[in-house]
Write a protein that holds these residues in place. Structure first.
Motif, PDB file in Angstrom:
ATOM      1  N   VAL A 115     -12.361  31.310 -34.096  1.00  0.00           N
ATOM      2  CA  VAL A 115     -13.473  31.585 -33.573  1.00  0.00           C
ATOM      3  C   VAL A 115     -13.965  30.353 -32.854  1.00  0.00           C
ATOM      4  O   VAL A 115     -14.991  31.152 -31.819  1.00  0.00           O
ATOM      5  N   ARG A 116     -14.072  29.539 -32.338  1.00  0.00           N
ATOM      6  CA  ARG A 116     -15.029  28.787 -31.530  1.00  0.00           C
ATOM      7  C   ARG A 116     -13.961  28.572 -30.387  1.00  0.00           C
ATOM      8  O   ARG A 116     -15.318  27.353 -29.442  1.00  0.00           O
ATOM      9  N   VAL A 117     -13.226  28.370 -30.507  1.00  0.00           N
ATOM     10  CA  VAL A 117     -12.417  27.618 -29.430  1.00  0.00           C
ATOM     11  C   VAL A 117     -11.105  29.095 -29.019  1.00  0.00           C
ATOM     12  O   VAL A 117     -10.843  29.439 -29.701  1.00  0.00           O
ATOM     13  N   GLU A 118     -11.059  29.673 -27.734  1.00  0.00           N
ATOM     14  CA  GLU A 118     -10.060  30.710 -27.028  1.00  0.00           C
ATOM     15  C   GLU A 118      -8.816  29.809 -27.414  1.00  0.00           C
ATOM     16  O   GLU A 118      -7.750  31.037 -28.367  1.00  0.00           O
ATOM     17  N   ASP A 119      -7.684  28.725 -26.725  1.00  0.00           N
ATOM     18  CA  ASP A 119      -6.430  27.933 -27.021  1.00  0.00           C
ATOM     19  C   ASP A 119      -6.587  26.826 -27.983  1.00  0.00           C
ATOM     20  O   ASP A 119      -6.894  26.322 -27.014  1.00  0.00           O
ATOM     21  N   TYR A 120      -6.548  26.930 -29.327  1.00  0.00           N
ATOM     22  CA  TYR A 120      -6.822  25.574 -29.530  1.00  0.00           C
ATOM     23  C   TYR A 120      -6.174  23.894 -29.299  1.00  0.00           C
ATOM     24  O   TYR A 120      -6.092  23.165 -29.522  1.00  0.00           O
ATOM     25  N   SER A 121      -4.737  25.142 -29.326  1.00  0.00           N
ATOM     26  CA  SER A 121      -3.366  24.244 -29.084  1.00  0.00           C
ATOM     27  C   SER A 121      -3.303  23.647 -27.622  1.00  0.00           C
ATOM     28  O   SER A 121      -3.526  22.483 -27.649  1.00  0.00           O
ATOM     29  N   THR A 122      -3.625  24.095 -26.716  1.00  0.00           N
ATOM     30  CA  THR A 122      -3.953  24.023 -25.147  1.00  0.00           C
ATOM     31  C   THR A 122      -5.166  23.236 -25.191  1.00  0.00           C
ATOM     32  O   THR A 122      -5.549  22.244 -24.752  1.00  0.00           O
ATOM     33  N   SER A 123      -6.394  23.437 -25.890  1.00  0.00           N
ATOM     34  CA  SER A 123      -7.662  22.678 -25.232  1.00  0.00           C
ATOM     35  C   SER A 123      -6.791  20.830 -26.092  1.00  0.00           C
ATOM     36  O   SER A 123      -7.617  20.816 -25.492  1.00  0.00           O
ATOM     37  N   THR A 124      -6.730  21.271 -26.868  1.00  0.00           N
ATOM     38  CA  THR A 124      -6.013  19.786 -27.829  1.00  0.00           C
ATOM     39  C   THR A 124      -5.213  18.960 -26.470  1.00  0.00           C
ATOM     40  O   THR A 124      -5.478  17.909 -26.424  1.00  0.00           O
ATOM     41  N   ARG A 125      -4.574  19.820 -26.248  1.00  0.00           N
ATOM     42  CA  ARG A 125      -2.933  19.215 -25.506  1.00  0.00           C
ATOM     43  C   ARG A 125      -4.088  18.706 -24.175  1.00  0.00           C
ATOM     44  O   ARG A 125      -3.335  17.225 -23.919  1.00  0.00           O
TER      45      ARG A 125
END
Length: 295
Positions: A115-125
Motif C-alpha cells: 500500500v505504501r510503496v509502488e515497488d518496494y524491491s526497486t525502492s530498496t535497491r
C-alpha cells in the motif's frame, strides 16, 4: 490511506458486489475453481475489492475472492539478497575508490509493502546504492579499509530506518570489495614496504644493542679470570673441528707469549742499522741522477 477499508460502501459499489455474488452462485461450481486461491507458507495475499483494501493479509493456505471485483497481490516473506552495483566515488580525503556491497532484507509487514510503496524491491535497491555513496563520501580511505564492519552496520541502520514505513526490514549489509586505482595500489605497496624495512632495521639495531651489551658482560666475566679465556678458545676449537674442516685458523692470545718474550728478548741480537748517507753524498747523487730519488 489504510483506513479506507473501514469506510462504508457506496450505492454503486453495493450493487456491483451483489451482482458479483449472484454471478458466483449462478456459475457455481465452475466459478469455485477461479475464486479459490492458495498461497504458500512463506507468502501472504493482499486483497483489493473495487480498489479498496479488503481486510488484512491472507494466508497461508486457501482464501476466497469474488469474481470480477476482487484483485489480490502476493508478497514473499522470505529474505531477499541483492548486490549493490559498484559505486565509483570520492572519499573524504579525495581518493577515488570503487565499492560494492550486499544487502539482505525481508518483508515484515506485507500490507505496508503493497500500500505504501509502488515497488518496494526497486525502492530498496536504489536507496541502498544512494546510502552507500553517502556513507563512503564521509569517510577517509584508511577508515574505509580498516572499519568495514562499522560502515556496514551504519549503512544497515540507515537503510532500516528509511525502509521501516514500507514494511521492509534490512537484516544485514556487507561491504564486498573496495577497489583502488592501480597507481594508488603501487603507492600504498611502496609505503608498506618502506615501513616494513624501517621496522626491520629498528629491530636489527635493537638486537645489535642487546648483543653488544651481552658481549660486554661476557668480556667482563672472562677478564676476571685469565683461564676462562683459554677455555673459551678451546671450546671454539672443539666446535670448529666438529665440522670436519681441512683448515683451521685459531687465534693465539699474546698474553700466553708474554712470559716467553720477556725471557728470551735479551738473548736475540738486534739487526744492524743501515748506514746513513751524508748530505754531501746525497747532493752529489742527485746531481748525477736527477730523475732518481734515493730513499
Amino acid at each position: 490511506m489504510i483506513a479506507a477499508e473501514n469506510e462504508p460502501l457506496g450505492c454503486m459499489e453495493l450493487i456491483v458486489t451483489t451482482l458479483s455474488v449472484l454471478f458466483f452462485i449462478l456459475t457455481c461450481p465452475i466459478s469455485v475453481f477461479f475464486c479459490l486461491k492458495i498461497v504458500a507458507e512463506y507468502e501472504r495475499a493482499i486483497i483489493f475489492r473495487l480498489g479498496r483494501l479488503c481486510g488484512g493479509p491472507r494466508g497461508p493456505g486457501m482464501f476466497f475472492v469474488l469474481p470480477c471485483i476482487d484483485q489480490y497481490r502476493k508478497v514473499d516473506l522470505r529474505t531477499v539478497t541483492f548486490n549493490v552495483p559498484q559505486q565509483e566515488m570520492l572519499t573524504k580525503d579525495s581518493v577515488t575508490v570503487t565499492v560494492d556491497a550486499v544487502v539482505y532484507y525481508r518483508i515484515h509487514d506485507p500490507l505496508f509493502a503493497i500500500v505504501r510503496v509502488e515497488d518496494y524491491s526497486t525502492s530498496t535497491r536504489l536507496l541502498a546504492a544512494t546510502t552507500l555513496r553517502n556513507i563512503v563520501g564521509t569517510r577517509n580511505l584508511t577508515e574505509l579499509l580498516t572499519e568495514r564492519e562499522t560502515l556496514a552496520h551504519n549503512m544497515q541502520l540507515t537503510l532500516d530506518e528509511a525502509t521501516e514505513p514500507w514494511g521492509v526490514m534490512v537484516e544485514r549489509v556487507e561491504i564486498k570489495d573496495v577497489s583502488l586505482p592501480a597507481s594508488m595500489q603501487r603507492a600504498m605497496a611502496a609505503e608498506a614496504e618502506a615501513s616494513r624495512d624501517a621496522r626491520a632495521k629498528v629491530i636489527a639495531a635493537e638486537g645489535e644493542k642487546k648483543s653488544a651489551t651481552a658481549l660486554k658482560e661476557a668480556s667482563d666475566v672472562i677478564s676476571s679470570s685469565p683461564s676462562a679465556l683459554q677455555l673459551r678458545y678451546l671450546q671454539t676449537l672443539s666446535s670448529i673441528s666438529a665440522e670436519k674442516n681441512s683448515t683451521i685458523v685459531f687465534p693465539l692470545p699474546m698474553e700466553l707469549l708474554t712470559p716467553y718474550l720477556a725471557k728470551y728478548m735479551p738473548i736475540v741480537p738486534l739487526p744492524p742499522k743501515p748506514p746513513q748517507l751524508s748530505s754531501d753524498l746525497l747532493n752529489e747523487q742527485h746531481a748525477t741522477y736527477p730523475q732518481q730519488t734515493i730513499l
